[in-house]
Design a protein around this motif. Structure first.
Motif, short mmCIF file in Angstrom:
data_model
loop_
_atom_site.label_atom_id
_atom_site.label_comp_id
_atom_site.label_asym_id
_atom_site.label_seq_id
_atom_site.Cartn_x
_atom_site.Cartn_y
_atom_site.Cartn_z
N GLU A 11 0.83 -1.20 0.00
CA GLU A 11 0.00 0.00 0.00
C GLU A 11 0.87 1.26 0.00
O GLU A 11 0.56 2.24 -0.69
CB GLU A 11 -0.93 0.01 1.21
N LEU A 12 1.97 1.23 0.74
CA LEU A 12 2.87 2.37 0.77
C LEU A 12 3.49 2.60 -0.61
O LEU A 12 3.62 3.74 -1.07
CB LEU A 12 3.96 2.17 1.82
N ALA A 13 3.84 1.52 -1.29
CA ALA A 13 4.41 1.64 -2.63
C ALA A 13 3.41 2.27 -3.59
O ALA A 13 3.79 3.05 -4.47
CB ALA A 13 4.85 0.27 -3.14
N ALA A 43 12.82 -8.32 7.85
CA ALA A 43 13.52 -8.41 6.57
C ALA A 43 15.03 -8.31 6.73
O ALA A 43 15.79 -8.84 5.91
CB ALA A 43 13.03 -7.31 5.62
N GLY A 44 15.48 -7.60 7.75
CA GLY A 44 16.91 -7.45 8.00
C GLY A 44 17.58 -6.43 7.10
O GLY A 44 18.81 -6.36 7.05
N LEU A 45 16.78 -5.61 6.40
CA LEU A 45 17.31 -4.57 5.52
C LEU A 45 16.41 -3.34 5.62
O LEU A 45 15.21 -3.46 5.89
CB LEU A 45 17.33 -5.04 4.06
N PRO A 46 17.00 -2.15 5.40
CA PRO A 46 16.15 -0.95 5.38
C PRO A 46 15.15 -1.02 4.22
O PRO A 46 15.54 -1.30 3.08
CB PRO A 46 17.15 0.20 5.19
N LEU A 47 13.90 -0.77 4.50
CA LEU A 47 12.86 -0.81 3.47
C LEU A 47 12.41 0.58 3.05
O LEU A 47 11.84 0.74 1.97
CB LEU A 47 11.65 -1.61 3.97
N LEU A 57 10.54 4.29 -0.64
CA LEU A 57 11.00 2.92 -0.51
C LEU A 57 12.42 2.79 -1.04
O LEU A 57 12.78 3.40 -2.04
CB LEU A 57 10.08 1.97 -1.29
N THR A 58 13.22 1.99 -0.36
CA THR A 58 14.53 1.64 -0.87
C THR A 58 14.38 0.61 -1.99
O THR A 58 13.27 0.12 -2.25
CB THR A 58 15.40 1.05 0.24
#
Length: 317
Positions: A11-13, A43-47, A57-58
């Motif tokens: 939804e953010l995308a 996720a272990g990563l910046p989103l 979004l990254t």
């Protein structure tokens, strides 16, 4: 990863801001932000990353959002298979339509769908700029949209596009106009006329520019409106001439006559836009199929005798 959190990322995308996601999902912005932070830890990563006063979004976030879309489609497809086994199209389907498509297609479609047990169809009328139609799919199951030749395609937007029909556009003239006796108009006939146009950026505005390009002369637009009934009334009053869709145009009873224009591709394409996950629902497909059958009937009713309607099956783009 939690499917509901993945859906918030998707939804953010699509919506572009935490506030918009919160409003659409009936949450507070802080609750949405908290859930996205939990997803980011999973996720272990910046989103996401800050951009001015908002966020973007990254690359990882966009990739995960696309995966979230695939998951949503798969879940809806599984539900649709079960609904088909039960022959159960129960559910509410929301439709956004621009006015003339609603006038042309929806009355008979809605009347027919009243016989489908458990299916409820709600509709609203919208007539945005061409580029704004896809955004409506975030809030509506089916969006009826129109575009003119040469306009930007909606393919490649991640949406399902069901092609419904092509409709010619004619020139509307007041009764007694000097061109009313001409059977087929050319762009040169129209150079010195006053025009009732649409707001800049709307589909028909492009066609006015096409006429200007062919003639090399600027057209004089004296008023810009979106409602075709207002346009026809202004034409009938002699305020200006305009272009109107052939299948829903009035005639002498409303004080106007219509004439085809040659030398410019005067037509529009009408499609149903859907998010892929929503398009899987049996209830949505039931409504989409009814819209296409009605579009075929409208096309046949207005086709020349020697030109039978070519649309016999759904055309997905």
């Amino acid at each position: 990863m939690d499917v509901r959190r993945l859906d918030l990322l998707r939804e953010l995308a699509e919506r572009g801001s935490i506030a918009a996601v919160a409003a659409a999902t009936h949450r507070t912005p802080s609750a949405v932000s908290q859930q996205l932070k939990v997803l980011e830890r999973e996720a272990g990563l910046p989103l996401t990353e800050r951009s001015g006063r908002g966020i973007l979004l990254t690359d990882a976030g966009r990739a995960l959002a696309r995966s979230a879309g695939d998951i949503a489609v798969a879940l809806e497809r599984a539900g649709a298979v079960w609904d088909e086994y039960r022959n159960d199209a129960t559910g509410t389907v929301s439709v956004a339509t621009f006015p003339t498509a609603g006038q042309m297609l929806l009355p008979r479609v809605l009347a027919f769908l009243q016989s489908v047990a458990g299916l409820e169809v709600t509709m609203v009328d919208r007539d945005p700029e061409t580029e704004d139609f896809p955004a409506l799919t975030a809030d509506f199951d089916i969006v009826l949209a129109h575009s003119v030749p040469g306009g930007r395609s909606w393919s490649g937007r991640g949406l399902r596009n069901l092609y419904l029909l092509s409709e010619p556009l004619d020139i509307a003239l007041p009764l007694g106009h000097r061109l009313a006796g001409v059977s087929v108009l050319t762009p040169d006939h129209l150079v010195d006329e006053r025009w009732i146009g649409v707001p800049e950026g709307y589909p028909f505005d492009r066609l006015l520019h096409e006429i200007e390009a062919v003639t090399g002369s600027a057209l004089t637009v004296v008023q810009r409106v979106t409602d075709s009934s207002i346009t026809e009334a202004l034409v009938a009053a002699g305020i200006g001439i305009s272009m109107i869709p052939r299948f829903t145009a009035s005639g002498p009873e409303r004080g106007i006559v219509t004439r085809p224009l040659t030398g410019v591709d005067m037509s529009r394409h009408i499609v149903a836009l859907m998010r892929p996950d929503k398009a899987e629902r049996l209830a949505v497909r039931t409504v989409a199929d009814a819209l296409q059958r009605e579009a075929e009937a409208v096309q046949r009713a207005h086709a020349p005798v020697e030109d039978p309607a070519p649309f016999t099956s759904p055309r997905w783009v």
